[in-house]
Design a protein around this motif. Structure first.
Motif, mmCIF file in Angstrom:
data_model
loop_
_atom_site.group_PDB
_atom_site.id
_atom_site.type_symbol
_atom_site.label_atom_id
_atom_site.label_comp_id
_atom_site.label_asym_id
_atom_site.label_seq_id
_atom_site.Cartn_x
_atom_site.Cartn_y
_atom_site.Cartn_z
ATOM 1 N N TYR A 193 0.828 -1.202 0.000
ATOM 2 C CA TYR A 193 0.000 0.000 0.000
ATOM 3 C C TYR A 193 0.866 1.257 0.000
ATOM 4 N N ARG A 194 0.389 2.262 -0.702
ATOM 5 C CA ARG A 194 1.061 3.564 -0.692
ATOM 6 C C ARG A 194 0.885 4.212 0.683
ATOM 7 N N TYR A 195 1.837 5.059 1.050
ATOM 8 C CA TYR A 195 1.706 5.788 2.311
ATOM 9 C C TYR A 195 2.591 7.020 2.299
ATOM 10 N N ASN A 196 2.304 7.947 3.204
ATOM 11 C CA ASN A 196 3.162 9.116 3.377
ATOM 12 C C ASN A 196 3.916 8.987 4.689
ATOM 13 N N ALA A 197 4.998 9.733 4.826
ATOM 14 C CA ALA A 197 5.830 9.607 6.021
ATOM 15 C C ALA A 197 6.573 10.908 6.282
ATOM 16 N N MET A 198 7.195 10.970 7.462
ATOM 17 C CA MET A 198 7.943 12.164 7.887
ATOM 18 C C MET A 198 9.290 11.716 8.457
ATOM 19 N N GLU A 208 8.314 7.788 11.366
ATOM 20 C CA GLU A 208 7.616 8.478 12.454
ATOM 21 C C GLU A 208 6.096 8.524 12.376
ATOM 22 N N ARG A 209 5.547 8.965 11.258
ATOM 23 C CA ARG A 209 4.085 9.021 11.167
ATOM 24 C C ARG A 209 3.653 8.888 9.725
#
Length: 469
Positions: A72-77, A98-99
């Motif tokens: 699955y695609r996701y965003n991160a920091m 982190e998130r």
């Protein structure tokens, strides 16, 4: 060193689920950057992925797991120099993300660093390196989970099978429910579902207590109660009133309980609690429905005006926060638009929360720059640099910057509902157009905000250099 706040959908003013955390660090200048991951680390394009061999995925800290079936695609920091920060690292991999929110609208914030007591450590020692650790938890889970509960169970299986090298608290949620997960030792863990009408605050001490291990809203490692009894981690263990925090952690440390007391005082002022109690209620109902603004106030809170002013050493809001986020999961929005992140790049004491939809995949260049060296092109340094200039005349300049960003956030609040309604209307007739609108809105507001920071930095620099006092 972090502080977190979670809230159920009946505890919030708009029926959303909230997961939030200040990611604090040991120094002020620790660059964070935003990234959108269209593919996970184990995506093996043309068989040239060094992280994958013989269907085994080796994460950056050395943890080896079978390659997941889902992607699955996701965003991160991530941290700009995460591989340097990691206790054990095997190279430049996905580190300290982190998130993030994935395309199935599962949100994870990891972690709150916790402390294990000597008895628990002796009974089930943490790994010296590798295993389940903050540096890899979002990377490990976000690409492969479809619900918060699935993420809880999967993380639990990983902890039991591979062990942990750290004790941590992890926030996990989706648009229907949210869970708080604590790792208590190398192989033991517990997770509690956040009641819909309540909130939870976490500092850096274990929090789970007064829970029924047989309740369906409490999940835990196999033979947890037997382990606690055999190793005498509690004087009088009760599986129906179980104190995980006392069994594995160190309750009562002012460094932690002061922040819990402060946050609960802000959100539930009708409950008069003594400061510096050993443990505070795990869940509380707020006196009024929680708005995102209230969460921001908690994450910026100090002890000014309270009985701990001048006494407590560790407030919630600190200058050394690397980034702060409030992840909003809205069950009423269309599937692709359920996730929104109010993101601060650097400390919320001197930078704004920027509303960004989780589908945002066009990250402005300034928000994706790595490295801890100052750069005028970096969004992180735009916000951190402006805030640092305030120290030249703390009382005057810091007030001006704080007002600048509070006014900006209030404008964002006023725009939030009209934008939300617009997205829903567009989606009803053209889903692709609505998703594209959300992406462009997020990218545009990111550009706008860093532009404001740069303009104000230049004006303040001019004022400072022209000041003859």
């Amino acid at each position: 060193m972090c502080t977190s706040l979670m809230a159920g959908k009946k505890a919030t003013c708009d029926g959303t689920i909230l997961l939030s955390r200040n990611e604090d660090y040991t120094r002020n200048n620790w660059n964070k950057y935003m990234i959108f991951r269209p593919f996970p680390e184990y995506y093996n394009k043309q068989d040239d992925n060094a992280a994958v061999s013989d269907n085994v995925w080796t994460l950056g800290n050395g943890l080896k797991v079978p390659v997941p079936q889902k992607m699955y695609r996701y965003n991160a920091m991530p941290d700009a120099a995460g591989y340097e920060e990691a206790t054990y690292a095997i190279g430049r991999r996905f580190f300290f993300e982190e998130r993030g929110i994935n395309e199935r609208n599962v949100a994870i914030s990891a972690t709150n660093s916790l402390t294990i007591n000597d008895n628990a450590s002796g009974a089930d020692p943490l790994l010296a390196s590798g295993g389940i650790a903050e540096s890899v938890i979002p990377t490990l889970l976000l690409p492969q989970v479809e619900s918060a509960k699935e993420a809880v169970k999967l993380l639990g299986r990983y902890v039991e099978k591979y062990g942990a090298s750290e004790v941590n608290g992890i926030l996990i949620g989706d648009p229907d429910e949210s869970w708080y997960f604590e790792i208590g030792s190398c192989h033991h863990w517990i997770a509690v579902k956040i009641p819909e009408d309540s909130y939870l605050v976490v500092a850096n001490g274990m929090r789970v207590h007064s829970v029924d291990l047989d309740n369906e809203d409490v999940l835990h490692s196999k033979k947890l109660f037997k382990f606690v009894c055999e190793h005498k981690l509690l004087e009088a263990p009760d599986r129906h009133n179980f104190n995980f925090a006392e069994a594995f952690g160190i309750p009562g440390d002012p460094y932690n309980v002061d922040r819990i007391w402060l946050a609960q005082k802000i959100l539930t002022p009708s409950l008069k609690q003594k400061s510096r109690e050993c443990q505070y209620p795990l869940f509380l109902k707020p006196d009024k429905k929680i708005h995102v603004r209230d969460v921001m106030n908690v994450l910026r809170a100090t002890y000014k005006g309270t009985e701990l002013e001048g006494i407590a050493e560790r407030p919630i809001g600190v200058d050394r926060t690397a980034e702060s986020h409030i992840m909003v999961l809205d069950p009423k929005m269309p599937q692709e638009l359920k996730g929104l992140i109010w993101q601060v790049v650097s400390t919320p004491m001197g930078a704004p929360y920027i509303p960004l939809y989780s589908v945002m995949d066009d990250i402005p260049h300034g928000f994706s720059l790595e490295g801890n060296q100052y750069s005028p092109l970096s969004a992180y340094w735009s916000f951190r640099g402006l805030y640092s200039l305030c120290e030249v005349n703390h009382d005057e300049y810091r007030f001006l910057v704080e007002k600048l960003w509070r006014d900006y956030e209030e404008q964002s609040f006023r725009e939030y509902e009209p934008i939300r309604e617009t997205l829903m209307k567009i989606y009803a007739s053209d889903p692709a157009a609505a998703i594209d609108f959300a992406k462009r809105y997020s990218t545009g507001i990111a550009y706008q905000t860093v532009g404001i920071a740069n303009k104000e930095r230049d004006l303040l620099m001019t004022k400072i250099t022209s000041d003859t006092q």
